[in-house]
Design a protein around this motif. Structure first.
Motif, PDB file in Angstrom:
ATOM      1  N   UNK A 282      -1.646  -2.086   6.134  1.00 32.51           N
ATOM      2  CA  UNK A 282      -0.591  -1.766   5.183  1.00 32.51           C
ATOM      3  C   UNK A 282       0.022  -3.067   4.663  1.00 32.51           C
ATOM      4  N   UNK A 283       0.710  -3.005   3.547  1.00 32.44           N
ATOM      5  CA  UNK A 283       1.410  -4.179   2.984  1.00 32.44           C
ATOM      6  C   UNK A 283       2.857  -3.796   2.710  1.00 32.44           C
ATOM      7  N   UNK A 284       3.687  -4.815   2.538  1.00 34.65           N
ATOM      8  CA  UNK A 284       5.096  -4.599   2.208  1.00 34.65           C
ATOM      9  C   UNK A 284       5.427  -5.351   0.918  1.00 34.65           C
ATOM     10  N   UNK A 285       5.161  -4.729  -0.238  1.00 38.76           N
ATOM     11  CA  UNK A 285       5.463  -5.417  -1.504  1.00 38.76           C
ATOM     12  C   UNK A 285       6.951  -5.697  -1.677  1.00 38.76           C
ATOM     13  N   UNK A 286       7.764  -4.871  -1.081  1.00 37.69           N
ATOM     14  CA  UNK A 286       9.213  -5.080  -1.112  1.00 37.69           C
ATOM     15  C   UNK A 286       9.737  -4.859   0.312  1.00 37.69           C
ATOM     16  N   UNK A 287      10.826  -5.516   0.653  1.00 38.34           N
ATOM     17  CA  UNK A 287      11.371  -5.415   2.003  1.00 38.34           C
ATOM     18  C   UNK A 287      11.635  -3.956   2.368  1.00 38.34           C
ATOM     19  N   UNK A 288      11.090  -3.544   3.502  1.00 38.11           N
ATOM     20  CA  UNK A 288      11.317  -2.190   3.987  1.00 38.11           C
ATOM     21  C   UNK A 288      10.416  -1.133   3.397  1.00 38.11           C
ATOM     22  N   UNK A 290       6.617   0.098   3.062  1.00 35.21           N
ATOM     23  CA  UNK A 290       5.262  -0.067   3.582  1.00 35.21           C
ATOM     24  C   UNK A 290       4.279   0.776   2.774  1.00 35.21           C
ATOM     25  N   UNK A 291       3.155   0.153   2.411  1.00 37.81           N
ATOM     26  CA  UNK A 291       2.116   0.841   1.638  1.00 37.81           C
ATOM     27  C   UNK A 291       0.801   0.822   2.420  1.00 37.81           C
ATOM     28  N   UNK A 292       0.249   2.001   2.660  1.00 39.61           N
ATOM     29  CA  UNK A 292      -1.035   2.108   3.340  1.00 39.61           C
ATOM     30  C   UNK A 292      -2.144   1.659   2.383  1.00 39.61           C
ATOM     31  N   UNK A 293      -2.952   0.659   2.797  1.00 35.48           N
ATOM     32  CA  UNK A 293      -4.010   0.167   1.900  1.00 35.48           C
ATOM     33  C   UNK A 293      -5.403   0.535   2.417  1.00 35.48           C
ATOM     34  N   UNK A 294      -5.480   1.432   3.407  1.00 34.03           N
ATOM     35  CA  UNK A 294      -6.791   1.799   3.950  1.00 34.03           C
ATOM     36  C   UNK A 294      -7.658   2.475   2.880  1.00 34.03           C
ATOM     37  N   UNK A 295      -7.026   3.147   1.892  1.00 27.25           N
ATOM     38  CA  UNK A 295      -7.812   3.810   0.839  1.00 27.25           C
ATOM     39  C   UNK A 295      -8.539   2.800  -0.057  1.00 27.25           C
ATOM     40  N   UNK A 296      -8.092   1.541  -0.055  1.00 29.20           N
ATOM     41  CA  UNK A 296      -8.803   0.494  -0.810  1.00 29.20           C
ATOM     42  C   UNK A 296      -9.837  -0.204   0.086  1.00 29.20           C
ATOM     43  N   UNK A 297      -9.536  -0.261   1.377  1.00 29.94           N
ATOM     44  CA  UNK A 297     -10.382  -1.023   2.305  1.00 29.94           C
ATOM     45  C   UNK A 297     -11.656  -0.255   2.673  1.00 29.94           C
ATOM     46  N   UNK A 298     -11.496   0.992   3.091  1.00 30.48           N
ATOM     47  CA  UNK A 298     -12.629   1.734   3.663  1.00 30.48           C
ATOM     48  C   UNK A 298     -13.808   1.868   2.698  1.00 30.48           C
ATOM     49  N   UNK A 299     -13.590   2.217   1.417  1.00 31.68           N
ATOM     50  CA  UNK A 299     -14.754   2.300   0.508  1.00 31.68           C
ATOM     51  C   UNK A 299     -15.498   0.965   0.365  1.00 31.68           C
ATOM     52  N   UNK A 300     -14.746  -0.140   0.373  1.00 25.10           N
ATOM     53  CA  UNK A 300     -15.398  -1.449   0.257  1.00 25.10           C
ATOM     54  C   UNK A 300     -16.225  -1.767   1.504  1.00 25.10           C
ATOM     55  N   UNK A 301     -15.681  -1.454   2.684  1.00 24.55           N
ATOM     56  CA  UNK A 301     -16.437  -1.711   3.914  1.00 24.55           C
ATOM     57  C   UNK A 301     -17.669  -0.817   3.983  1.00 24.55           C
ATOM     58  N   UNK A 302     -17.552   0.412   3.481  1.00 22.25           N
ATOM     59  CA  UNK A 302     -18.720   1.300   3.457  1.00 22.25           C
ATOM     60  C   UNK A 302     -19.809   0.747   2.542  1.00 22.25           C
ATOM     61  N   UNK A 303     -19.404   0.254   1.368  1.00 20.39           N
ATOM     62  CA  UNK A 303     -20.391  -0.324   0.437  1.00 20.39           C
ATOM     63  C   UNK A 303     -21.079  -1.523   1.057  1.00 20.39           C
ATOM     64  N   UNK A 304     -20.289  -2.367   1.728  1.00 17.34           N
ATOM     65  CA  UNK A 304     -20.868  -3.562   2.360  1.00 17.34           C
ATOM     66  C   UNK A 304     -21.836  -3.154   3.474  1.00 17.34           C
ATOM     67  N   UNK A 305     -21.471  -2.141   4.265  1.00 13.64           N
ATOM     68  CA  UNK A 305     -22.315  -1.704   5.376  1.00 13.64           C
ATOM     69  C   UNK A 305     -23.670  -1.203   4.861  1.00 13.64           C
ATOM     70  N   UNK A 306     -23.659  -0.419   3.787  1.00 12.69           N
ATOM     71  CA  UNK A 306     -24.910   0.102   3.220  1.00 12.69           C
ATOM     72  C   UNK A 306     -25.804  -1.052   2.758  1.00 12.69           C
ATOM     73  N   UNK A 307     -25.208  -2.011   2.051  1.00  8.61           N
ATOM     74  CA  UNK A 307     -25.973  -3.163   1.556  1.00  8.61           C
ATOM     75  C   UNK A 307     -26.530  -3.999   2.707  1.00  8.61           C
ATOM     76  N   UNK A 308     -25.727  -4.154   3.742  1.00  6.29           N
ATOM     77  CA  UNK A 308     -26.150  -4.931   4.929  1.00  6.29           C
ATOM     78  C   UNK A 308     -27.397  -4.296   5.555  1.00  6.29           C
ATOM     79  N   UNK A 309     -27.388  -2.970   5.704  1.00  2.00           N
ATOM     80  CA  UNK A 309     -28.550  -2.284   6.285  1.00  2.00           C
ATOM     81  C   UNK A 309     -29.758  -2.330   5.356  1.00  2.00           C
ATOM     82  N   UNK A 310     -29.523  -2.304   4.055  1.00  2.02           N
ATOM     83  CA  UNK A 310     -30.648  -2.455   3.111  1.00  2.02           C
ATOM     84  C   UNK A 310     -31.337  -3.808   3.323  1.00  2.02           C
TER      85      UNK A 310
END
Length: 396
Positions: A282-288, A290-310
């Motif tokens: 998560x990130x804190x763009x402003x004090x107090x 909190x923003x969950x950023x897993x929705x941006x992270x997980x798709x990117x890690x999935x794409x990288x994992x597929x390419x790695x196995x290829x």
């Protein structure tokens, strides 16, 4: 146990990982691969110098044949990450031709020397054996040039050093007597099979598996280094690829900046957050707030994992020498971060009838630098034995 000064540096596109051994005493460091030009006009003097962490205030000038003397001063590592003009590695970074490699490598050696001699303003530090890594894509062609450029004397001047009286400078001369270069991935195998103290083989099972074949895929910042091992030795027919986690980190950074109005100061800041686990995503763009950023992270890690196995699938099909390999091993910091996504992607490969069952060893992000320390010790031992033989021949 060898009693020499050894400096092992895994030259990563995201992090420099270091193990220093001064007469057998081990210290570990890691520094973000980041530099920024220093500008006196924008330098803010700390309010309370005692609160300043030197590692976050590294301001250096380099005098070395490896760096054109433009009298430029740089922030490096964590200090650079805080600057607006921070420079990170570019795609297909050719490490031996980039001045940033030498600025960072010599500076981290000087930083280690300064921590070991905190009361001196001028320091001479001798490295008997420097061991450094290169990707497999650069190793064959450039290792000899890299060695020659690193040998010799290099001076690092630290400016604005907290706790030092005016002019607040410390000069460190780094004397490098010998250099050995290891290929990323092959170093991981060395670490997985050798005891770091005795240097003897301590993993007979893995060595036995190498008779049929092992493929190691070292996933890093800008490269994935594949190494085939047959009969306990690397085979020549496998090459790495220009592919790594940095492009996916950049995508996450752009999406978070655009949608959540939070700007990471570097890839290293994001990578540390990813390595800490999903509870920290998560990130804190402003004090107090909190923003969950897993929705941006997980798709990117999935794409990288597929390419790695290829890439893994292509490599195991492309070499007759390693055809029929019985072990596939994932190593590297990026593979550690995306371990869950890689395992999920591997299930789909099995469903298609092309199983890729990967092993994920412990400390996979540190295996290369641990392998470098072992390589350096083995080289010192070899030189010591040659010296003894020469002595015996001279007396006979």
């Amino acid at each position: 146990m060898l009693k020499n000064n050894i400096f092992a540096v895994d030259v990563g596109n995201s992090w420099y990982k270091v193990i220093a051994s001064d007469d057998g005493e081990l210290l570990e460091y890691q520094m973000p691969n980041a530099i920024a030009l220093f500008d006196e006009e924008f330098y803010e003097k700390p309010y309370d110098e005692e609160d300043v962490d030197f590692e976050e205030n590294l301001i250096v000038e380099i005098k070395s044949p490896t760096v054109v003397d433009r009298r430029e001063i740089y922030y490096i590592g964590k200090a650079a990450m805080k600057q607006k003009n921070v420079s990170l590695t570019s795609f297909n970074n050719q490490k031996i031709d980039e001045e940033r490699t030498y600025i960072l490598l010599h500076s981290i050696a000087a930083y280690h020397a300064l921590l070991s001699n905190p009361s001196e303003a001028e320091i001479d530090y001798h490295i008997d054996q420097l061991a450094v890594s290169l990707p497999t894509t650069q190793y064959k062609e450039k290792k000899e040039v890299f060695k020659e450029r690193l040998k010799g004397v290099h001076t690092v001047i630290f400016h604005k050093v907290p706790g030092i009286q005016e002019p607040k400078e410390v000069a460190v001369k780094i004397h490098i007597d010998d250099v050995i270069v290891g290929a990323e991935g092959a170093l991981a195998y060395l670490s997985l099979t050798r005891d770091p103290e005795t240097l003897n083989i301590n993993n007979d099972s893995l060595v036995n598996d190498s008779r049929k074949g092992i493929i190691i895929g070292d996933l890093g910042g800008d490269s994935v280094d594949f190494v085939g091992i047959k009969n306990n030795k690397p085979v020549a027919s496998i090459e790495g690829e220009q592919f790594g986690i940095n492009q996916f980190l950049d995508n996450i950074i752009q999406k978070v900046s655009k949608n959540e109005l939070y700007k990471f100061n570097s890839r290293s800041e994001l990578e540390e957050k990813l390595a800490a686990g999903q509870s920290e995503w998560y990130v804190e763009p402003f004090a107090g707030v909190k923003k969950d950023i897993s929705k941006y992270i997980i798709p990117q890690l999935k794409s990288m994992a597929i390419k790695y196995l290829e890439h893994f699938d292509r490599v195991r099909s492309s070499s007759n020498e390693i055809n029929g390999a019985v072990r596939y091993i994932a190593v590297g910091g990026a593979a550690d971060i995306a371990q869950r996504q890689i395992k999920e992607a591997a299930v789909k490969w099995s469903e298609r009838g092309r199983p890729i069952e990967l092993t994920f060893p412990e400390d996979m992000a540190k295996l290369n630098v641990q392998g470098l320390l072992i390589l350096a010790k083995m080289n010192l031992l070899k030189k010591d034995k040659i010296g003894q033989n020469d002595y015996v021949l001279a007396k006979s």
